[in-house]
Write an enzyme that holds these catalytic residues in place. Structure first.
Site, PDB file in Angstrom:
ATOM      1  N   ARG A  49       0.822  -1.210   0.000  1.00 38.47           N
ATOM      2  CA  ARG A  49       0.000   0.000   0.000  1.00 38.47           C
ATOM      3  C   ARG A  49       0.861   1.268   0.000  1.00 38.47           C
ATOM      4  NH1 ARG A  49      -5.070  -0.666   4.028  1.00 38.47           N
ATOM      5  NH2 ARG A  49      -5.664   1.179   2.816  1.00 38.47           N
ATOM      6  N   LYS A 153       1.750 -19.689   6.057  1.00 32.63           N
ATOM      7  CA  LYS A 153       0.892 -20.104   7.162  1.00 32.63           C
ATOM      8  C   LYS A 153       0.661 -18.892   8.078  1.00 32.63           C
ATOM      9  CE  LYS A 153       3.803 -20.550  10.961  1.00 32.63           C
ATOM     10  NZ  LYS A 153       3.565 -20.242  12.369  1.00 32.63           N
ATOM     11  N   LYS A 187      13.903 -27.421   5.581  1.00 32.02           N
ATOM     12  CA  LYS A 187      15.085 -27.871   6.310  1.00 32.02           C
ATOM     13  C   LYS A 187      15.655 -29.120   5.645  1.00 32.02           C
ATOM     14  CE  LYS A 187      14.826 -24.887   9.761  1.00 32.02           C
ATOM     15  NZ  LYS A 187      15.871 -23.884  10.027  1.00 32.02           N
ATOM     16  N   GLU A 221      11.443 -23.509  21.778  1.00 33.80           N
ATOM     17  CA  GLU A 221      11.918 -22.166  21.460  1.00 33.80           C
ATOM     18  C   GLU A 221      12.325 -21.474  22.755  1.00 33.80           C
ATOM     19  OE1 GLU A 221       9.626 -20.244  17.926  1.00 33.80           O
ATOM     20  OE2 GLU A 221       8.132 -21.114  19.256  1.00 33.80           O
ATOM     21  N   HIS A 245       3.798 -26.847  11.415  1.00 32.88           N
ATOM     22  CA  HIS A 245       5.178 -27.327  11.457  1.00 32.88           C
ATOM     23  C   HIS A 245       5.278 -28.748  12.008  1.00 32.88           C
ATOM     24  CE1 HIS A 245       6.254 -23.358  10.453  1.00 32.88           C
ATOM     25  NE2 HIS A 245       6.434 -22.855  11.657  1.00 32.88           N
ATOM     26  N   LYS A 341       7.264 -21.981  24.016  1.00 27.44           N
ATOM     27  CA  LYS A 341       8.118 -20.803  24.050  1.00 27.44           C
ATOM     28  C   LYS A 341       8.752 -20.667  25.429  1.00 27.44           C
ATOM     29  CE  LYS A 341       6.044 -17.989  20.424  1.00 27.44           C
ATOM     30  NZ  LYS A 341       7.296 -17.990  19.631  1.00 27.44           N
ATOM     31  N   LYS A 346      16.792 -23.493  22.168  1.00 25.13           N
ATOM     32  CA  LYS A 346      16.133 -23.756  20.896  1.00 25.13           C
ATOM     33  C   LYS A 346      16.521 -25.142  20.417  1.00 25.13           C
ATOM     34  CE  LYS A 346      15.538 -21.775  16.265  1.00 25.13           C
ATOM     35  NZ  LYS A 346      15.878 -20.641  15.389  1.00 25.13           N
TER      36      LYS A 346
END
Length: 742
Positions: A49, A153, A187, A221, A245, A341, A346
């Site tokens: 935009r 997604k 991956k 994570e 995922h 989370k 990780k």
């Protein structure tokens, strides 16, 4: 799978001024161009935009690429000048999209392009419908050459919305034109699953209910919501990670061998997995939300304290679930899945635990039990495979030890392409194998829709841990438990250095008290594990002199014990009893000692493990484990090169021999038991411990540890309280001044 090079085209990114384009897509497109895989003469047309000229868009892109350090300034400037153009969408009216169509045609004519077009919707979910409609109504769903549309997604937010979005898509585009992208499928290890399974006969012959005991998928994570509270509050971990995922990884692990290598045959087999999955109930799912805690040595807020989050939010930041796949291959094999989370590190990995041999001639060795073999598929941060299997330790007699054979892609092939590079190139080539088909999306939502409609209540877990205790019980309810990822706990343990042992002891005492109060406030009980040795005696005596410690709500355990009478001067329990247990108001029923006087030692080990898993505290996890370190780097009674170090199943074992004689047989908690704790603290003092500290902390970053203390993990922080003399062994830069954490 096409082998011909990609054809020249116009790559249109709608939402080109957004974060996804700047951080992920631009670097991926630049690298493809630098390698000669982005077709010559092809153009990237940004659309948004904003009112930008081509030159302004090029400057913006150049700044982003230079910030990502993907190429030299000259190469980056040339790429932006030659490849990038911009078209404003204004208020996104039909006229604006007709202007976009005219600009595409003008570029194709000016650069001699054949009319091939790719539309990438780098947009939020709510913008998909209006944008797809606008493209279709402007006639952009068809062109002189191929036309493809790529959708990020999340694809819908439940089954009903996914079905509606598919219906809208198919009003303007054929399914073969649609590429629903999931960057996890880019991956290298995820892709190589197909080759690893179906090109290696020894793997596929065991990949079934006869060979596999259970499968675990973990996507952990360490980050929080990172400024995305608006999105995450409406999404949660189930929609954000599990439905896409994690489910994609699950289908690749569980699918049948495809008859041919074409994209639809492979995707057909993935859909069959979802159709065979037993429907989930609330009893199969745990939803968690992180509270304040410590990650990588830094204090972090709870989810409800994050900017933009409702202070009473019921959004889950963690999901654990268990499921079974009712088909011939997997009947009766549990699949355990978790994501969250603010976890310690990780880590994305799949662990396939094979069945243990039903009969073993090693059973005559009273202190040994066969460990099942394990295949670990590493997805991130490292990519590769690890196989754990049993070997004989050289020497007389049978001593069996678990060994890990490792293959890491980076060790062989160097740096791997980013997942976006792989997937963008597949779109250009027209290879949809790694993209999600409409029926696959709907089957996935169908599996999780009942949980979204009637979710179980959220439970809480401290940031920096591997999730709520309810997730542990979820697996244990089916007779299993989670494998702790390498790196659970902190990637590098925190160190606190003090001028003297007395000062380190005082600081540790305060830390234990704080941990106790937190545990009791959250769970009503504090589960504390003690070790022996001379170093912690000062801590125990401090407790024995009187303190405001909540002993009435504390359960006390022991990490190890010598195989002696509880009255012996060599007994860890006797030392703790003399120093403080007989002097503080801890109920006798809440002191759980290892029965070193029992013979054989394996009997005492089995009894204590049964108590830990089923008895004391209802099988609760430990809140804090206190450990020391010997001059050889051992901790508890885990000695260098001892078979107990390789234990992966049992929580308590006998140690009949280790180190140099004279040696008193012992009992010890194993590494899996210690790793189930919420936190671990070491107390180490003396110049004679400095060499061990040097060996432990020098080995830690590469994960090639040999000293037992360096192998200890926990679900949360691992903190070392060191006096100055022991801290002399820390590598440069690791030592911290006067008790501060490093």
């Amino acid at each position: 799978m096409p082998e011909a090079p990609a054809q020249p085209h116009v790559f249109v990114v709608i939402g080109a001024t957004g974060d996804l384009m700047q951080r992920k897509m631009l670097p991926a497109l630049y690298r493809l161009s630098a390698r000669g895989e982005f077709p010559a003469k092809s153009l990237i047309l940004g659309a948004a935009r904003h009112s930008l000229t081509d030159e302004a868009f090029q400057e913006q892109a150049k700044a982003s690429l230079l910030a990502e350090k993907v190429g030299s300034p000259g190469e980056v400037e040339r790429f932006c000048r030659d490849r990038l153009r911009f078209q404003s969408l204004g208020k996104e009216t039909p006229e604006d999209y007709r202007a976009l169509s005219q600009r595409i045609q003008a570029l194709e004519k000016a650069y001699g392009l054949p009319g091939n077009r790719i539309f990438y919707l780098a947009l939020p979910l709510e913008a998909f419908g209006p944008t797809l409609t606008a493209l279709g109504e402007a006639g952009l769903s068809r062109g002189p050459g191929f036309t493809r549309v790529v959708i990020e997604k999340p694809f819908g937010e439940d089954l009903k919305s996914a079905e509606a979005l598919n219906a809208l898509l198919h009003r303007y585009f054929e399914e073969k034109q649609v590429y629903r992208i999931d960057h996890y499928l880019g991956k290298e290890t995820v892709q190589n699953l197909l080759v690893f399974r179906f090109a290696n006969m020894f793997v596929e012959s065991l990949w079934n209910r006869q060979g596999v005991d259970h499968v675990e998928i973990t996507v952990a994570e360490s980050l929080g919501v990172e400024g995305r509270a608006g999105y995450y509050e409406a999404s949660g971990a189930l929609r954000d990670m599990i439905q896409n995922h994690v489910t994609q990884i699950l289908t690749l692990v569980a699918m049948e061998p495809p008859a041919t290598r074409d994209e639809d045959t492979i995707r057909n087999e993935k859909v069959k997995v979802l159709r065979s999955a037993v429907r989930l109930t609330a009893a199969d799912v745990v939803r968690g939300q992180y509270t304040a805690g410590t990650v990588a040595g830094e204090a972090v807020p709870g989810y409800r304290e994050e900017p933009g989050v409702d202070p009473k939010s019921g959004t889950e930041t963690f999901v654990a679930l268990r499921m079974k796949i009712a088909n011939w291959r997997w009947q009766g094999v549990p699949f355990f899945v978790r994501t969250g989370k603010r976890m310690p590190a990780k880590s994305t990995r799949v662990v396939v635990i094979f069945r243990a041999p039903p009969v073993s001639f090693f059973q005559s060795e009273k202190d040994y039990e066969v460990n099942p073999d394990r295949l670990t598929i590493l997805v991130q941060p490292e990519e590769g495979f690890e196989l754990a299997f049993e070997i004989k330790v050289p020497g007389r007699g049978i001593r069996v030890q678990t060994h890990r054979m490792k293959f890491h892609y980076a060790d062989v092939f160097g740096e791997l392409p980013d997942g976006y590079e792989t997937l963008l190139l597949d779109v250009m080539l027209g290879d949809a194998t790694l993209f999600v088909r409409a029926d696959e999306v709907e089957e996935s939502w169908s599996l999780y829709d009942p949980i979204l409609k009637a979710p179980p209540p959220v439970v809480f877990y401290p940031a920096g841990t591997m999730g709520p205790s309810e997730a542990t019980r979820l697996a244990e309810g089916w007779g299993h438990r989670w494998e702790q990822p390498v790196g659970a706990g902190l990637g590098r343990p925190a160190t606190r250095v003090f001028p003297s042992l007395d000062q380190a002891t005082r600081a540790l005492s305060s830390a234990v008290l704080a941990s106790a109060r937190e545990a009791i406030a959250q769970r009503g009980r504090f589960h504390l594990v003690l070790s022996g040795g001379s170093t912690p005696r000062g801590l125990y005596e401090r407790w024995g002199k009187g303190s405001r410690f909540p002993w009435q709500e504390t359960e006390v355990y022991f990490a190890d014990e010598r195989s002696v009478s509880p009255r012996s001067s060599k007994s860890n329990y006797a030392m703790a009893r003399e120093a403080f247990l007989s002097k503080v108001p801890v109920p006798r029923s809440q002191v759980h000692r290892l029965r070193g006087e029992l013979s054989p030692g394996s009997r005492a080990a089995r009894e204590y493990e049964k108590l830990l898993r089923q008895g004391a505290g209802g099988g609760a996890r430990f809140d804090l484990v206190l450990l020391g370190v010997g001059k050889d780097g051992h901790t508890a009674s885990l000695f260098p090169d001892a078979p107990a170090l390789s234990e992966r199943e049992r929580w308590v074992v006998a140690v009949p021999r280790a180190g140099q004689p004279p040696f008193v047989p012992r009992l010890t908690m194993t590494l899996p038991a210690l790793a189930s704790s919420r936190a671990v603290s070491f107390l180490v003092a003396g110049a004679d411990k400095a060499p061990a500290i040097r060996g432990i902390f020098t080995a830690l970053p590469r994960g090639t540890e040999r000293l037992p203390a360096s192998l200890v993990r926990s679900e949360g922080p691992v903190t070392w309280f060191l006096d100055r003399e022991a801290a002399a062994g820390l590598p440069p830069g690791q030592a911290s001044p006067r008790g501060k954490t490093a």
